[in-house]
Every structure is written in C-alpha cells, then in structure tokens.
Design an enzyme around this catalytic site. Structure first.
Site, PDB file in Angstrom:
ATOM      1  N   HIS A  34       0.828  -1.209   0.000  1.00 15.19           N
ATOM      2  CA  HIS A  34       0.000   0.000   0.000  1.00 15.19           C
ATOM      3  C   HIS A  34       0.863   1.260   0.000  1.00 15.19           C
ATOM      4  O   HIS A  34       0.500   2.275   0.590  1.00 15.19           O
ATOM      5  CB  HIS A  34      -0.990  -0.014   1.175  1.00 15.19           C
ATOM      6  CG  HIS A  34      -2.071  -1.042   0.981  1.00 15.19           C
ATOM      7  ND1 HIS A  34      -3.170  -0.827   0.179  1.00 15.19           N
ATOM      8  CD2 HIS A  34      -2.189  -2.306   1.459  1.00 15.19           C
ATOM      9  CE1 HIS A  34      -3.936  -1.925   0.184  1.00 15.19           C
ATOM     10  NE2 HIS A  34      -3.361  -2.838   0.948  1.00 15.19           N
ATOM     11  N   LEU A 127      -1.852 -13.033  -5.828  1.00 21.18           N
ATOM     12  CA  LEU A 127      -0.585 -13.152  -6.562  1.00 21.18           C
ATOM     13  C   LEU A 127      -0.729 -12.583  -7.971  1.00 21.18           C
ATOM     14  O   LEU A 127      -0.015 -12.956  -8.893  1.00 21.18           O
ATOM     15  CB  LEU A 127      -0.119 -14.614  -6.619  1.00 21.18           C
ATOM     16  CG  LEU A 127       0.110 -15.297  -5.273  1.00 21.18           C
ATOM     17  CD1 LEU A 127       0.581 -16.741  -5.465  1.00 21.18           C
ATOM     18  CD2 LEU A 127       1.132 -14.543  -4.427  1.00 21.18           C
ATOM     19  N   SER A 128      -1.695 -11.684  -8.099  1.00 23.42           N
ATOM     20  CA  SER A 128      -1.864 -10.915  -9.335  1.00 23.42           C
ATOM     21  C   SER A 128      -2.192 -11.715 -10.567  1.00 23.42           C
ATOM     22  O   SER A 128      -1.608 -11.518 -11.630  1.00 23.42           O
ATOM     23  CB  SER A 128      -0.604 -10.081  -9.623  1.00 23.42           C
ATOM     24  OG  SER A 128      -0.608  -8.972  -8.829  1.00 23.42           O
ATOM     25  N   ASP A 174       1.628  -4.125  -9.589  1.00 28.35           N
ATOM     26  CA  ASP A 174       1.398  -5.474 -10.109  1.00 28.35           C
ATOM     27  C   ASP A 174       1.765  -5.584 -11.591  1.00 28.35           C
ATOM     28  O   ASP A 174       2.484  -6.503 -11.997  1.00 28.35           O
ATOM     29  CB  ASP A 174      -0.069  -5.882  -9.912  1.00 28.35           C
ATOM     30  CG  ASP A 174      -0.461  -5.850  -8.445  1.00 28.35           C
ATOM     31  OD1 ASP A 174       0.443  -5.750  -7.600  1.00 28.35           O
ATOM     32  OD2 ASP A 174      -1.661  -5.902  -8.157  1.00 28.35           O
TER      33      ASP A 174
HETATM   34  C1  GLA Z   1      -2.986  -4.428  -5.024  1.00 24.81           C
HETATM   35  C2  GLA Z   1      -2.809  -3.315  -6.051  1.00 24.81           C
HETATM   36  C3  GLA Z   1      -1.381  -2.768  -6.028  1.00 24.81           C
HETATM   37  C4  GLA Z   1      -0.944  -2.402  -4.608  1.00 24.81           C
HETATM   38  C5  GLA Z   1      -1.259  -3.540  -3.632  1.00 24.81           C
HETATM   39  C6  GLA Z   1      -1.002  -3.139  -2.194  1.00 24.81           C
HETATM   40  O1  GLA Z   1      -2.225  -5.545  -5.382  1.00 24.81           O
HETATM   41  O2  GLA Z   1      -3.113  -3.776  -7.345  1.00 24.81           O
HETATM   42  O3  GLA Z   1      -1.281  -1.658  -6.892  1.00 24.81           O
HETATM   43  O4  GLA Z   1      -1.539  -1.202  -4.189  1.00 24.81           O
HETATM   44  O5  GLA Z   1      -2.596  -3.974  -3.740  1.00 24.81           O
HETATM   45  O6  GLA Z   1       0.337  -2.922  -1.972  1.00 24.81           O
END
Ligand code: GLA
Length: 387
Positions: A34, A127-128, A174
């Site tokens: 964050h 994990l995006s 991400d």
């Molecule tokens: C998500 C968002 C990122 C980042 C994280 C927290 O993954 O996509 O941009 O803000 O939360 O660190």
C-alpha cells in the site's frame, strides 16, 4: 505445457494456421505494501507461476476468448470495435480492457484474435492473476501487431485498462512487476518516478513460501479504494503544513513532527503506515544487499504488524497465518502480501524447516479458521515471453 495448450486450442478454435504460445508471470510482493499509490517504494518479484496463452490472429474483427480455468463459461465472443465492460463476459473483461486501453493510447487493433488461456496461479490469492492476464494479453498484442512499446509503457497501459475499464483503482506495482520480472531478482521500484533497480534475492538455505488463506477478497475492492481515499485526505492536510507531493517523500521524523496537521486519527494511522512502510522497504533492500537476511525478515514481520494495526487490511485469516508462521522454527520473516482482506502471506523459511512449517501452520490455520490453507514453495522468474 505448450503441447497441451496447442492441442486444446485446436480443439476449441479449429486447427489450421500456426498459433503462438506465450507466458506471463504472477508476482509476489516481498515488502512495500500500500505504498505504490502513495509515491513510495515497493519490492515485488515475478514468479515462475503465471498465465499461458495460445493465440492466432483472425482475418475479421471478432475476438474469441477461452479459459481452461473457466471452461464452463465456454467461448466468450466480442468485436474489437466499441468495447465495453460486460458482466456476462466475466474474466474476459480483463483482456478486453487491455485492447480498449491500447486503442485509447493510439495502438489500434483492427483485427480479431482467437485466444486460449491457462493460469496456474492459485485463484483469488493476491498473486496478481489479473495483472498477469492483462500483461500477457498486452504483450501478445504488442508482438502480433508490431507495436513499438517499452515494457514499462505496456504496464502503464494495462494499469490504465484496469483503472478505467474494469474500475479498480489499483497502483502500478502489479503490472510493473509482471512486465519487468527477472529471474532470481526482486524489483526495487520507486513509484514516484518509475525508476527501478533489480536486487538479487539470494536466500542461501531458505525459500519463499506462499500460504494462501483461501479467503475470497469479497469487499476488498471497495475497502482498497477507501484506504486510498484516507491517504489522500491525510496528504491534503499535511500539504497545508509542508511542501510535499506524496506521503512517500516523508521520513519517519518528518511525519512525527507534522502528523498533528492530520485531523482525523484514522487517516493519521493510515498515513503513518504509508510513511513507515516506505522507509521499511528502503531499509529492507539495504539489508538484503548487505546479505543481512535476518534483518530483512524482521522488517517483513514489522510490515505485517503495521498493516494489521495501522492500515487494518489483514483480517483474522491472514493474521492467523502470519502469527502461526512467526512461531515456527526456521522462519526468517512472514507477512501478508498484496492488497489484503484475504489472499496470501509470504514467508521466508529455511529449507530444513519447510515441511514442518507447512504442517504446523496448516494445522493451526484449519483449527482456527475452519478450512484449509494452501502452500506453494515458489521461484522467482522472468517477465513475459513467447515459448
Ligand atoms: C494491489 C494493487 C497494487 C498495490 C497492492 C497493495 O495488489 O493492485 O497496486 O496497491 O494492492 O500494496
């Protein structure tokens, strides 16, 4: 994997014409949570887990999407023209959003594609998987349509699609981590100017272990936007007292000296996390470079505590995983990773204790939470590629 994808591709879309196969990674953030929308630093790395796609250009303007992870949804069809987010298109809104964003930025896609995806990132794990899907799609289109685009620009376009087409106000971490991944390295990114440095992750006798809470994010997206709003409010009040553009510019001392300018105690806590977490990230990278992995681990633990107490994005499930991890032998550090409100923790665990770690943390979690956590011992991999 390539053969399996091509076989399924031919089954779904018909044989004939050569389909190309591509891969883009998922990511895990080691520290710096964050901070990316507060002009601070992050320290993510790409994984060898990720998303695969087999793809072929079409002669007309039809887009056909298929996911081996959502086979029950079948083939999702759209036109390349007049793209809008459509609830019934479900996951396919992400690749649609990338095509839309590329078009918005002048990279015109005038022909359709047939594309089949398969991802091995655990679902809703933080994990995006969405950034992986987006950057993979962007990378494929860049290759198929010969766009002259740097990977950083591509990451920004994918973020733009997620912000404006999908409607999630995420930062750049991400998409950047997925697009810029490098084997065995983490990416020390300054989100205030997008400069980055690769730091080797040499863990010697330890590995990165991900624990998935299997708790779906649910209200996560609205809470995410709420936290962003609280940080923006705090920044505005601080700007009345000092000349700064982002919370990431402040040292701990500067924050302590001026925090009285933030009237709402809740916003003060959120800003405290953003400032301290950014400084922790800078210190952690220094420690890693100096080979001080123990200090890196301590900073990971401190990050979790700050996300729990000041930023309040952990929740019972992630706190249970982190606390149980801290109590195990051979654990160098453990914290939640990603947005929070569910998702995963990331731990650095000595090789000799990985099995006992998984057994003990898994047992405690199931007893406390009532369902199982999943564990993944992961490796740091490269960015997108054609296979
Ligand atoms: C998500 C968002 C990122 C980042 C994280 C927290 O993954 O996509 O941009 O803000 O939360 O660190």
């Amino acid at each position: 994997m390539k053969e399996r994808l091509l076989q399924k591709f031919n089954e779904i879309f018909g044989a004939g014409g050569n389909a190309g196969v591509y891969f883009a990674p998922g990511r895990v953030n080691l520290i710096g949570e964050h901070t990316d929308y507060n002009g601070g630093h992050v320290f993510p790395c790409a994984l060898t887990l990720g998303t695969y796609a087999a793809v072929r250009k079409r002669e007309d303007k039809t887009l056909r999407f298929y996911s081996m992870n959502y086979e029950h949804l079948g083939v999702i069809t759209s036109s390349v023209e007049g793209l809008t987010k459509d609830k019934k298109d479900d996951w396919a809104n992400y690749p649609k959003g990338v095509i839309w964003a590329l078009n918005q930025r002048g990279y015109v896609i005038d022909r359709g594609i047939d594309i089949l995806y398969f991802g091995n990132i655990p679902n809703s794990s933080g994990l995006s998987s969405s950034a992986s899907l987006e950057v993979l799609t962007g990378y494929i289109l860049k290759e198929l349509f010969h766009f002259n685009l740097y990977m950083i620009e591509l990451a920004l376009i994918c973020q733009y699609g997620e912000n404006k087409f999908i409607g999630v106000n995420c930062g750049i971490m991400d998409q950047f981590a997925v697009a810029m991944g490098k084997k065995d390295h983490a990416i020390f990114l300054d989100t205030s100017n997008l400069t980055c440095e690769y730091a080797p992750v040499k863990l010697d006798h330890a590995r990165i272990v991900i624990a998935s809470s299997n708790k779906k994010r649910g209200l996560g997206d609205s809470k995410y936007n709420e936290r962003r709003g609280e940080c923006e409010k705090a920044l505005k009040e601080l700007q009345g007292a000092m000349d700064i553009a982002a919370l990431g510019e402040l040292s701990e001392e500067e924050f302590e000296a001026h925090k009285g300018a933030i009237s709402d105690p809740l916003c003060r806590k959120r800003a405290k996390h953003a400032v301290y977490e950014n400084q922790r990230t800078i210190k952690a990278v220094k420690a890693l470079k100096a080979g001080n992995i123990q200090e890196f681990g301590q900073l990971m633990n401190a990050s979790h505590i700050s996300l729990r107490d000041d930023y309040e994005v952990t929740g019972m499930e992630l706190d249970t995983l982190a606390k149980a991890a801290w109590e195990q032998k051979g654990v160098i550090g453990s914290r939640m990773t990603g947005a929070g409100f569910g998702g995963c923790t990331v731990s650095i665990v000595e090789n000799d204790y990985i099995k006992s770690f998984i057994d003990a943390v898994g047992k405690t979690y199931e007893e406390k939470v009532g369902y199982k956590a999943d564990f993944y011992v992961v490796d740091i991999g490269n960015g997108p590629a054609r296979l």
